[in-house]
Design an enzyme around this catalytic site. Structure first.
Site, mmCIF file in Angstrom:
data_model
loop_
_atom_site.group_PDB
_atom_site.id
_atom_site.type_symbol
_atom_site.label_atom_id
_atom_site.label_comp_id
_atom_site.label_asym_id
_atom_site.label_seq_id
_atom_site.Cartn_x
_atom_site.Cartn_y
_atom_site.Cartn_z
ATOM 1 N N CYS A 31 0.836 -1.208 0.000
ATOM 2 C CA CYS A 31 0.000 0.000 0.000
ATOM 3 C C CYS A 31 0.873 1.261 0.000
ATOM 4 O O CYS A 31 1.510 1.567 1.004
ATOM 5 C CB CYS A 31 -0.906 -0.066 1.236
ATOM 6 S SG CYS A 31 -1.693 1.477 1.692
ATOM 7 N N CYS A 34 0.113 3.892 2.637
ATOM 8 C CA CYS A 34 0.543 3.409 3.956
ATOM 9 C C CYS A 34 2.005 3.782 4.192
ATOM 10 O O CYS A 34 2.390 4.186 5.294
ATOM 11 C CB CYS A 34 0.397 1.889 4.060
ATOM 12 S SG CYS A 34 -1.295 1.287 3.920
#
Length: 105
Positions: A31, A34
């Site tokens: 991600c 993230c």
């Protein structure tokens, strides 16, 4: 200090039973947002001694993420007294996160 990783078996003790505000970062290594938010959370972890920051690797803990209703990454949940006081999804700026922490801490 690096943020502590929590797993299903430690979640209750580390998050639900904690007396202070707890920020839980649900993330995954694939991600991109993230990865962008991680250094911001590390900075906030150093700045706020009265707030606990932990992370959940959703690759390793998909059941825990599902239990907590996490549908997208990154998701940040702010726990007070064992309950979610606020939940945020997607990338956020440091100032946006500080505002939420100040509001809840």
């Amino acid at each position: 200090m690096a943020m502590k990783a929590v797993i299903e078996s430690t979640f209750a003790d580390e998050v639900l039973m904690a007396p202070e505000l707890v920020v839980v970062d649900y993330w995954a290594d694939w991600c991109a947002p993230c990865k962008q938010i991680a250094p911001i959370l590390d900075e906030l972890d150093r700045e706020y001694e009265n707030v606990k920051f932990v992370k959940v690797d959703t690759n390793d803990q998909p059941g825990l993420a599902a239990q907590q209703g996490v549908m997208s990454l990154p998701t940040l949940q702010f726990f007070r007294g064992g309950r979610v006081a606020k939940s945020l999804s997607g990338g956020k700026t440091k100032n946006a996160l500080k505002k939420v922490i100040e509001e809840l801490a």
